[in-house]
Write an enzyme that holds these catalytic residues in place. Structure first.
Site, PDB file in Angstrom:
ATOM      1  N   HIS A 141     -69.578  21.127  84.205  1.00 29.54           N
ATOM      2  CA  HIS A 141     -69.435  19.747  83.453  1.00 29.54           C
ATOM      3  C   HIS A 141     -70.425  18.712  83.539  1.00 29.54           C
ATOM      4  O   HIS A 141     -71.158  18.719  84.877  1.00 29.54           O
ATOM      5  CB  HIS A 141     -68.151  19.217  84.040  1.00 29.54           C
ATOM      6  CG  HIS A 141     -68.018  18.885  85.393  1.00 29.54           C
ATOM      7  ND1 HIS A 141     -68.279  17.682  85.914  1.00 29.54           N
ATOM      8  CD2 HIS A 141     -67.536  19.598  86.608  1.00 29.54           C
ATOM      9  CE1 HIS A 141     -68.157  17.635  87.452  1.00 29.54           C
ATOM     10  NE2 HIS A 141     -67.764  18.753  87.650  1.00 29.54           N
ATOM     11  N   ASP A 170     -69.952  15.250  83.185  1.00 36.88           N
ATOM     12  CA  ASP A 170     -69.445  13.939  83.563  1.00 36.88           C
ATOM     13  C   ASP A 170     -69.375  13.854  85.224  1.00 36.88           C
ATOM     14  O   ASP A 170     -69.307  14.751  85.870  1.00 36.88           O
ATOM     15  CB  ASP A 170     -68.039  13.823  82.822  1.00 36.88           C
ATOM     16  CG  ASP A 170     -67.033  15.020  83.395  1.00 36.88           C
ATOM     17  OD1 ASP A 170     -67.366  16.062  83.659  1.00 36.88           O
ATOM     18  OD2 ASP A 170     -65.730  14.387  83.869  1.00 36.88           O
ATOM     19  N   ASP A 174     -72.325  17.449  92.279  1.00 36.38           N
ATOM     20  CA  ASP A 174     -71.202  17.858  91.471  1.00 36.38           C
ATOM     21  C   ASP A 174     -71.259  17.223  90.189  1.00 36.38           C
ATOM     22  O   ASP A 174     -70.905  16.036  89.818  1.00 36.38           O
ATOM     23  CB  ASP A 174     -69.841  17.107  92.261  1.00 36.38           C
ATOM     24  CG  ASP A 174     -68.677  17.677  91.516  1.00 36.38           C
ATOM     25  OD1 ASP A 174     -68.759  18.620  90.598  1.00 36.38           O
ATOM     26  OD2 ASP A 174     -67.570  17.002  91.735  1.00 36.38           O
ATOM     27  N   GLU A 211     -64.247  16.891  82.877  1.00 38.19           N
ATOM     28  CA  GLU A 211     -63.690  17.627  84.038  1.00 38.19           C
ATOM     29  C   GLU A 211     -63.071  16.649  85.237  1.00 38.19           C
ATOM     30  O   GLU A 211     -62.290  16.868  85.871  1.00 38.19           O
ATOM     31  CB  GLU A 211     -64.698  18.497  84.733  1.00 38.19           C
ATOM     32  CG  GLU A 211     -64.212  19.639  85.565  1.00 38.19           C
ATOM     33  CD  GLU A 211     -64.044  19.130  87.369  1.00 38.19           C
ATOM     34  OE1 GLU A 211     -63.350  19.886  87.927  1.00 38.19           O
ATOM     35  OE2 GLU A 211     -64.579  18.052  87.535  1.00 38.19           O
ATOM     36  N   GLU A 212     -63.911  15.619  85.235  1.00 39.10           N
ATOM     37  CA  GLU A 212     -63.580  14.581  86.364  1.00 39.10           C
ATOM     38  C   GLU A 212     -62.258  13.672  85.871  1.00 39.10           C
ATOM     39  O   GLU A 212     -61.953  12.789  86.673  1.00 39.10           O
ATOM     40  CB  GLU A 212     -64.665  13.611  86.685  1.00 39.10           C
ATOM     41  CG  GLU A 212     -65.757  14.398  87.309  1.00 39.10           C
ATOM     42  CD  GLU A 212     -65.632  15.208  88.771  1.00 39.10           C
ATOM     43  OE1 GLU A 212     -64.479  15.160  89.261  1.00 39.10           O
ATOM     44  OE2 GLU A 212     -66.319  15.612  89.409  1.00 39.10           O
ATOM     45  N   GLU A 238     -69.464  24.996  90.140  1.00 37.24           N
ATOM     46  CA  GLU A 238     -68.737  23.806  91.087  1.00 37.24           C
ATOM     47  C   GLU A 238     -69.583  24.146  92.346  1.00 37.24           C
ATOM     48  O   GLU A 238     -69.731  25.206  92.929  1.00 37.24           O
ATOM     49  CB  GLU A 238     -67.208  23.800  91.204  1.00 37.24           C
ATOM     50  CG  GLU A 238     -66.517  23.498  90.040  1.00 37.24           C
ATOM     51  CD  GLU A 238     -66.656  21.874  89.842  1.00 37.24           C
ATOM     52  OE1 GLU A 238     -67.263  21.378  90.661  1.00 37.24           O
ATOM     53  OE2 GLU A 238     -66.087  21.532  88.835  1.00 37.24           O
ATOM     54  N   HIS A 244     -68.851  13.107  95.235  1.00 37.81           N
ATOM     55  CA  HIS A 244     -68.297  11.878  94.882  1.00 37.81           C
ATOM     56  C   HIS A 244     -68.429  10.980  96.172  1.00 37.81           C
ATOM     57  O   HIS A 244     -67.750   9.781  95.994  1.00 37.81           O
ATOM     58  CB  HIS A 244     -66.409  12.163  95.111  1.00 37.81           C
ATOM     59  CG  HIS A 244     -65.916  13.184  93.916  1.00 37.81           C
ATOM     60  ND1 HIS A 244     -64.911  13.304  93.497  1.00 37.81           N
ATOM     61  CD2 HIS A 244     -66.850  14.096  93.286  1.00 37.81           C
ATOM     62  CE1 HIS A 244     -64.762  14.065  92.708  1.00 37.81           C
ATOM     63  NE2 HIS A 244     -65.971  14.537  92.288  1.00 37.81           N
TER      64      HIS A 244
END
Length: 380
Positions: free
Chosen positions: A69, A71, A102, A135-136, A164, A353
């Site tokens: 991903h 995003d 990520d 995905e997020e 991931e 994150h």
């Protein structure tokens, strides 16, 4: 045509693709993959951007897939960042920015490895790259949309890698061969409001809810299975919303979350919630209702040829034998597992994150090397 995975990661970071914004990330990848001979298709659904790319023939007997991903989560307090969160700056061998870990780095590493391979050693088979921008977020129209489109258009993967960040402390120390399921239960106890001095004229829902939640929390779900730790149940909220000390509330709410292993089926856990709520209702005269939300079911890709191939690729490039894990939260592998065997392998995820998300550039190059070896050995 050679792609530097570090430069590509930095370019993707400069696309501020906070979920579900595309912000140019998929356009960049589509242009790059198309130039390398991949057939690319945008599979957007309900405003969510997705990209499907295939090198080789549709329906090939051997088709290695990659899912990732572009995003990212919001940056939080911009003033707390040491570097521009969308600057893609490199300083002292560290690449900074939202998505550095990520997982724009994982996407870049696989794209770079795949492009190198199809140009230098065109495989007997196909390479499929499925990238989502959801995905997020709610994950309703991302990888699920790609898989739905693949099914409708006779596109397939025989095995798949998800990029991931899976390593814990050092590059290659862990890969994921499965994930726990996640089930949330929302309990509401319906009583009768009244004066705290006259409890006999009310029907207090709080003691009934407290007893129920205590029973759920003290219950041992299992002792673990061959590939999973014991399932867990966490109480995440308990609230009446009652600001008055002399009022018995009419309602009480509580929420619990179960992370469960392959000893359980989702419907059995939901039935357990409902049975416990019903029994407590009968014992106390307080009606307790339950609503549930399933984020994903548990799954495992058993050790075998594909798992061994991935693990051997990691060990050869890092000198570390990866632990085969099913720990952590959910990922889009929970959707891919319905299509084909899936394994997750990626960077060290310590700063994902977080404010000042960053990654050593050496890790990105190592991940490209792992993917390059994996692709080569897969088609050998």
């Amino acid at each position: 045509m050679t792609i530097d995975p570090v430069d590509l990661t930095a370019a993707l970071i400069r696309c501020p693709s906070v979920t579900p914004a595309e912000a140019g990330a998929l356009v960049l990848l589509e242009d790059m993959l198309s130039e390398a001979g991949f057939v690319c298709t945008r599979v957007d659904r309900n405003g969510t951007p997705n990209l499907f790319a295939r090198w080789g023939e549709k329906g090939a007997n051997k088709s290695l897939g990659f899912n990732g991903h572009t995003d990212v989560v919001p940056i939080g307090d911009a003033a707390a960042w040491t570097k521009d969160p969308f600057g893609g700056e490199i300083e002292d061998g560290i690449l900074w920015g939202r998505g550095a870990t990520d997982m724009k780095s994982g996407v870049a590493a696989f794209v770079a490895a795949a492009v190198d391979f199809v140009i230098q050693t065109p495989p007997q088979g196909a390479i499929v790259i499925a990238i989502t921008g959801d995905e997020e977020g709610d994950a309703l129209d991302g990888t699920t949309a790609l898989l739905d489109w693949m099914h409708a258009n006779n596109e397939s993967m025989t095995d798949c890698i998800v990029g991931e960040p899976t390593s814990l402390d050092t590059m290659g120390d862990m890969m994921k061969i499965g994930r726990r399921g996640s089930l949330t239960g929302f309990f509401t106890a319906h009583g009768k409001q009244g004066h705290a001095a006259y409890p006999h004229r009310a029907n207090n829902p709080v003691p009934a809810m407290a007893r129920l939640i205590d029973q759920l929390a003290r219950h041992t779900l299992d002792e673990g299975t061959a590939h999973f730790d014991p399932s867990t149940l966490a109480v995440t909220t308990f609230d009446t919303g009652n600001p008055a000390t002399n009022v018995i509330p009419a309602e009480c709410k509580a929420t619990v979350n179960i992370r469960f292993n392959d000893a359980h089926e989702t419907h059995d856990l939901i039935a357990w919630f409902e049975a416990k709520a019903q029994k407590m209702s009968e014992e106390t005269g307080v009606s307790i209702t339950v609503e549930t939300k399933v984020t994903g079911d548990s799954f495992v890709t058993p050790p075998g040829a594909f798992v061994d191939l991935v693990a051997n690729s990691v060990a050869a490039e890092t000198g570390v034998t990866p632990e085969l894990s099913t720990s952590g939260g959910t990922s889009d592998a929970r959707f891919v597992k319905n299509h084909c065997p899936v394994v997750e392998v990626g960077l060290v995820g310590k700063t994902m994150h977080q404010v000042d998300e960053r990654v050593p550039v050496e890790q990105i190059q190592t991940l490209k090397n792992i993917y390059s070896r994996l692709i080569r050995d897969y088609f050998a």
